[in-house]
Design a protein around this motif. Structure first.
Motif, PDB file in Angstrom:
ATOM      1  N   GLY A 100      79.058  55.764   9.424  1.00 27.67           N
ATOM      2  CA  GLY A 100      79.182  54.492   9.241  1.00 27.67           C
ATOM      3  C   GLY A 100      80.052  53.412   9.031  1.00 27.67           C
ATOM      4  N   LYS A 101      80.822  53.818   7.313  1.00 24.21           N
ATOM      5  CA  LYS A 101      81.919  53.034   6.942  1.00 24.21           C
ATOM      6  C   LYS A 101      82.941  53.151   7.320  1.00 24.21           C
ATOM      7  CE  LYS A 101      78.962  52.903   2.657  1.00 24.21           C
ATOM      8  NZ  LYS A 101      78.340  53.096   0.950  1.00 24.21           N
ATOM      9  N   VAL A 102      83.116  54.551   7.635  1.00 20.57           N
ATOM     10  CA  VAL A 102      84.625  54.307   8.283  1.00 20.57           C
ATOM     11  C   VAL A 102      84.717  53.269   9.852  1.00 20.57           C
ATOM     12  CG1 VAL A 102      86.466  55.648   9.025  1.00 20.57           C
ATOM     13  CG2 VAL A 102      84.855  56.294   6.578  1.00 20.57           C
ATOM     14  N   TRP A 103      83.282  53.921  10.467  1.00 22.82           N
ATOM     15  CA  TRP A 103      84.385  53.611  11.935  1.00 22.82           C
ATOM     16  C   TRP A 103      83.564  52.494  12.187  1.00 22.82           C
ATOM     17  CZ3 TRP A 103      88.288  56.566  14.044  1.00 22.82           C
ATOM     18  CH2 TRP A 103      87.999  57.504  13.199  1.00 22.82           C
ATOM     19  N   PHE A 104      82.274  51.982  11.828  1.00 18.93           N
ATOM     20  CA  PHE A 104      81.341  50.469  12.162  1.00 18.93           C
ATOM     21  C   PHE A 104      80.626  50.514  10.519  1.00 18.93           C
ATOM     22  CE2 PHE A 104      80.200  53.998  15.619  1.00 18.93           C
ATOM     23  CZ  PHE A 104      80.889  53.271  16.193  1.00 18.93           C
ATOM     24  N   SER A 128      80.292  47.136   9.529  1.00 22.03           N
ATOM     25  CA  SER A 128      79.194  46.285   8.934  1.00 22.03           C
ATOM     26  C   SER A 128      77.435  46.664   9.696  1.00 22.03           C
ATOM     27  CB  SER A 128      79.846  44.739  10.286  1.00 22.03           C
ATOM     28  OG  SER A 128      80.205  45.607  11.436  1.00 22.03           O
ATOM     29  N   LEU A 129      78.293  47.830  10.436  1.00 23.65           N
ATOM     30  CA  LEU A 129      77.090  48.254  11.064  1.00 23.65           C
ATOM     31  C   LEU A 129      76.151  49.810  10.508  1.00 23.65           C
ATOM     32  CD1 LEU A 129      77.394  47.799  14.868  1.00 23.65           C
ATOM     33  CD2 LEU A 129      76.294  45.928  13.341  1.00 23.65           C
ATOM     34  N   SER A 130      77.003  50.020   9.060  1.00 15.73           N
ATOM     35  CA  SER A 130      76.457  51.493   7.998  1.00 15.73           C
ATOM     36  C   SER A 130      75.024  51.168   7.844  1.00 15.73           C
ATOM     37  CB  SER A 130      77.546  51.337   7.677  1.00 15.73           C
ATOM     38  OG  SER A 130      77.632  50.445   6.532  1.00 15.73           O
ATOM     39  N   MET A 131      75.036  50.628   7.695  1.00 19.04           N
ATOM     40  CA  MET A 131      73.485  50.575   7.220  1.00 19.04           C
ATOM     41  C   MET A 131      71.971  50.245   8.256  1.00 19.04           C
ATOM     42  SD  MET A 131      72.941  51.451   3.983  1.00 19.04           S
ATOM     43  CE  MET A 131      71.043  51.286   3.696  1.00 19.04           C
ATOM     44  N   LEU A 132      72.580  49.531   9.154  1.00 19.39           N
ATOM     45  CA  LEU A 132      71.603  49.586  10.522  1.00 19.39           C
ATOM     46  C   LEU A 132      71.731  50.460  11.242  1.00 19.39           C
ATOM     47  CD1 LEU A 132      70.031  48.048  12.718  1.00 19.39           C
ATOM     48  CD2 LEU A 132      72.227  47.231  13.340  1.00 19.39           C
ATOM     49  N   ILE A 133      72.871  51.313  11.049  1.00 21.29           N
ATOM     50  CA  ILE A 133      72.556  52.984  11.952  1.00 21.29           C
ATOM     51  C   ILE A 133      71.255  53.547  10.921  1.00 21.29           C
ATOM     52  CG2 ILE A 133      73.855  55.234  11.905  1.00 21.29           C
ATOM     53  CD1 ILE A 133      76.327  52.855  12.806  1.00 21.29           C
ATOM     54  N   VAL A 134      71.778  53.745  10.043  1.00 21.27           N
ATOM     55  CA  VAL A 134      70.737  54.522   8.967  1.00 21.27           C
ATOM     56  C   VAL A 134      69.761  53.932   8.902  1.00 21.27           C
ATOM     57  CG1 VAL A 134      70.063  54.410   6.333  1.00 21.27           C
ATOM     58  CG2 VAL A 134      72.085  54.917   6.892  1.00 21.27           C
ATOM     59  N   PHE A 135      69.165  52.776   9.221  1.00 18.58           N
ATOM     60  CA  PHE A 135      67.733  52.313   9.068  1.00 18.58           C
ATOM     61  C   PHE A 135      67.322  53.029  10.948  1.00 18.58           C
ATOM     62  CE2 PHE A 135      67.994  50.098   5.660  1.00 18.58           C
ATOM     63  CZ  PHE A 135      67.277  50.270   5.156  1.00 18.58           C
ATOM     64  N   LEU A 136      68.343  52.191  11.437  1.00 22.76           N
ATOM     65  CA  LEU A 136      67.670  52.992  13.006  1.00 22.76           C
ATOM     66  C   LEU A 136      67.507  54.604  13.203  1.00 22.76           C
ATOM     67  CD1 LEU A 136      70.473  50.844  15.298  1.00 22.76           C
ATOM     68  CD2 LEU A 136      67.890  50.568  15.201  1.00 22.76           C
ATOM     69  N   ILE A 137      68.180  55.337  12.352  1.00 18.70           N
ATOM     70  CA  ILE A 137      67.833  56.888  12.962  1.00 18.70           C
ATOM     71  C   ILE A 137      66.646  57.028  12.214  1.00 18.70           C
ATOM     72  CG2 ILE A 137      68.249  59.436  11.436  1.00 18.70           C
ATOM     73  CD1 ILE A 137      70.327  58.082  13.749  1.00 18.70           C
ATOM     74  N   ILE A 163      91.040  63.324   9.262  1.00 24.94           N
ATOM     75  CA  ILE A 163      90.501  62.862   9.156  1.00 24.94           C
ATOM     76  C   ILE A 163      88.697  62.473   9.180  1.00 24.94           C
ATOM     77  CG2 ILE A 163      89.860  59.900   8.870  1.00 24.94           C
ATOM     78  CD1 ILE A 163      92.479  59.461   9.925  1.00 24.94           C
ATOM     79  N   ILE A 164      88.333  63.269  10.008  1.00 27.66           N
ATOM     80  CA  ILE A 164      86.941  63.591  10.664  1.00 27.66           C
ATOM     81  C   ILE A 164      86.136  64.835   9.693  1.00 27.66           C
ATOM     82  CG2 ILE A 164      85.421  64.614  12.249  1.00 27.66           C
ATOM     83  CD1 ILE A 164      86.864  63.067  14.276  1.00 27.66           C
ATOM     84  N   LEU A 165      87.462  65.694   9.628  1.00 27.48           N
ATOM     85  CA  LEU A 165      86.698  66.316   8.526  1.00 27.48           C
ATOM     86  C   LEU A 165      86.273  66.110   7.202  1.00 27.48           C
ATOM     87  CD1 LEU A 165      86.376  69.618   7.850  1.00 27.48           C
ATOM     88  CD2 LEU A 165      88.693  69.803   7.663  1.00 27.48           C
ATOM     89  N   VAL A 166      87.584  65.837   6.667  1.00 28.49           N
ATOM     90  CA  VAL A 166      87.201  64.688   5.247  1.00 28.49           C
ATOM     91  C   VAL A 166      86.220  63.713   5.097  1.00 28.49           C
ATOM     92  CG1 VAL A 166      88.631  63.005   3.504  1.00 28.49           C
ATOM     93  CG2 VAL A 166      90.089  65.220   4.565  1.00 28.49           C
ATOM     94  N   GLN A 167      86.117  63.173   6.278  1.00 28.24           N
ATOM     95  CA  GLN A 167      84.629  61.914   6.273  1.00 28.24           C
ATOM     96  C   GLN A 167      83.943  62.768   5.899  1.00 28.24           C
ATOM     97  OE1 GLN A 167      84.999  58.697   5.311  1.00 28.24           O
ATOM     98  NE2 GLN A 167      87.696  58.984   5.460  1.00 28.24           N
ATOM     99  N   LEU A 168      83.737  64.106   6.930  1.00 25.18           N
ATOM    100  CA  LEU A 168      82.291  64.861   7.110  1.00 25.18           C
ATOM    101  C   LEU A 168      82.091  65.609   5.426  1.00 25.18           C
ATOM    102  CD1 LEU A 168      79.794  66.158   8.074  1.00 25.18           C
ATOM    103  CD2 LEU A 168      81.541  68.062   9.053  1.00 25.18           C
TER     104      LEU A 168
END
Length: 286
Positions: A253-257, A259-268, A3-8
Motif C-alpha cells: 500500500g505504501k509503495v503503490w497507494f 495515501s490509502l495504505s491505512m485505509l486499505i488495511v482497515f477495509l480488509i 521490486i515486487i519480490l523485495v516488497q513482498l
C-alpha cells in the motif's frame, strides 16, 4: 518482478515484527481477559532501553536480552501492583492501561528526548544480499526467521507442554483450573511477564527496522490491535496470519497507494469481520 519480490519479503518482515508484539497482546487478552493498552508503550520502552545499552558499549545481542528481561520485570511489577486489581473490570482496565501508556510515553520523552533515534543492526547482519538488481538488508530476513521461530515455539508450548495445557484450560474454564489446585494467580503473572518481555524483545528488533520516535507506541498498538482483531481474540495462530496480511498490505500500500495504505488495511479488517465477526481463528461465542 524484483521490486515486487523485495516488497513482498519486506512486508513479511514487518508482518513478523507485528506478530511478535501482537502475540504477547493476544496471549494476555486470551488468558487473562486483560485489555492492555500499554503494550505498545512496552514495545517502545524495550527499544529505548536497548538504545541506551548499545550506546554504553553493550553489544546488540546482550542488549536484546537485557531489554527483554528488564521489560519483563517491569511487567511483573505492573501486574502485581496495578493490573491484578482490575481483573474482570474491562472499563477500569482500559483506563488504567491507557494511563500507563501515557505515563511511559512521557517518561521516554523526559529521559531520551523527542529526536528520532535508530538502533544499529548488529555487525553480522548489517549487510545486504542481491535480489536481482536490488539489494535487500539481511536484518529483515533475520526478523522473518525470528518470527517463524517464535511461532514454532508457541506451538510447541501450547501443544506439547503441561504449561500450555494449563493455559488452554485456563482460557476455557478458569474455575475448573482453580478447582484442580492450580494457582491461577501465578499463571496470570507468568503470562503477563511473558507478554511484556515479548513486547520489549520485539521493540529491540523493531529499532533497526522502524527507528524510534515519539508516538510509535500508539502506532504499533493500533496495528497490533488490528492484527489481534483480524486473527481472533486469544489466538496466536490468528495473530500470525493476521500480521502477515497486515504487513504485506501495508508495504504494498505504501509503495503503490501511499495515501490509502491505512485505509486499505482497515477495509480488509472490516471485510474479514463482516464474514467472520470472531476473526479468522477466533471461536464463536454461543
Amino acid at each position: 518482478m524484483d521490486i515486487i519480490l523485495v516488497q513482498l519479503i519486506t512486508g513479511i518482515a514487518y508482518g513478523m515484527l507485528y506478530f511478535m508484539i501482537a502475540a504477547g497482546l493476544t496471549i494476555i487478552l486470551g488468558v487473562m481477559n486483560v485489555v492492555n493498552l500499554s503494550h505498545g508503550a512496552l514495545f517502545m520502552l524495550g527499544s529505548y532501553l536497548a538504545f541506551t545499552f548499545i550506546s554504553n558499549g553493550i553489544n546488540f545481542w546482550f542488549a536484546l536480552l537485557l531489554s527483554a528481561i528488564s521489560v519483563g520485570i517491569f511487567g511483573f511489577i505492573l501486574e502485581k501492583v496495578l493490573i491484578k486489581r482490575v481483573y474482570g473490570k474491562v472499563l477500569q482496565q482500559v483506563l488504567l492501561t491507557f494511563g500507563l501508556m501515557l505515563v511511559i510515553a512521557d517518561s521516554v520523552k523526559w529521559i531520551w528526548g523527542t529526536e528520532m533515534q535508530l538502533i544499529p543492526a548488529p555487525a553480522i547482519l548489517n549487510m545486504s544480499i542481491p535480489i536481482g538488481d536490488m539489494a535487500f538488508p539481511v536484518f529483515r530476513l533475520f526478523v522473518v526467521f525470528v518470527g517463524i521461530l517464535l511461532a514454532v515455539l508457541l506451538w510447541y508450548l501450547e501443544a506439547k507442554t503441561r504449561v500450555g495445557a494449563v493455559i488452554r484450560a485456563g482460557v476455557d474454564d478458569r474455575a475448573m483450573v482453580s478447582a484442580l489446585g492450580i494457582n491461577v494467580g501465578v499463571v496470570f503473572t507468568g503470562v503477563f511477564i511473558f507478554g511484556a518481555a515479548l513486547a520489549g524483545f520485539s521493540g529491540v528488533l523493531g529499532g533497526p527496522l522502524l527507528g524510534m520516535y515519539t508516538g510509535m507506541d500508539a502506532e504499533i498498538l493500533i496495528t497490533s490491535l488490528i492484527v489481534v482483531v483480524i486473527g481472533g481474540l486469544g489466538s496466536w495462530k490468528g495473530s500470525f496470519i493476521g500480521a502477515l496480511i497486515i504487513g504485506v498490505l501495508e508495504i504494498f500500500g505504501k509503495v503503490w497507494f501511499p495515501s490509502l495504505s491505512m485505509l486499505i488495511v482497515f477495509l480488509i479488517m472490516m471485510i474479514i469481520l463482516i464474514i467472520r465477526p470472531q476473526g479468522l481463528f477466533g471461536r464463536e461465542v454461543a
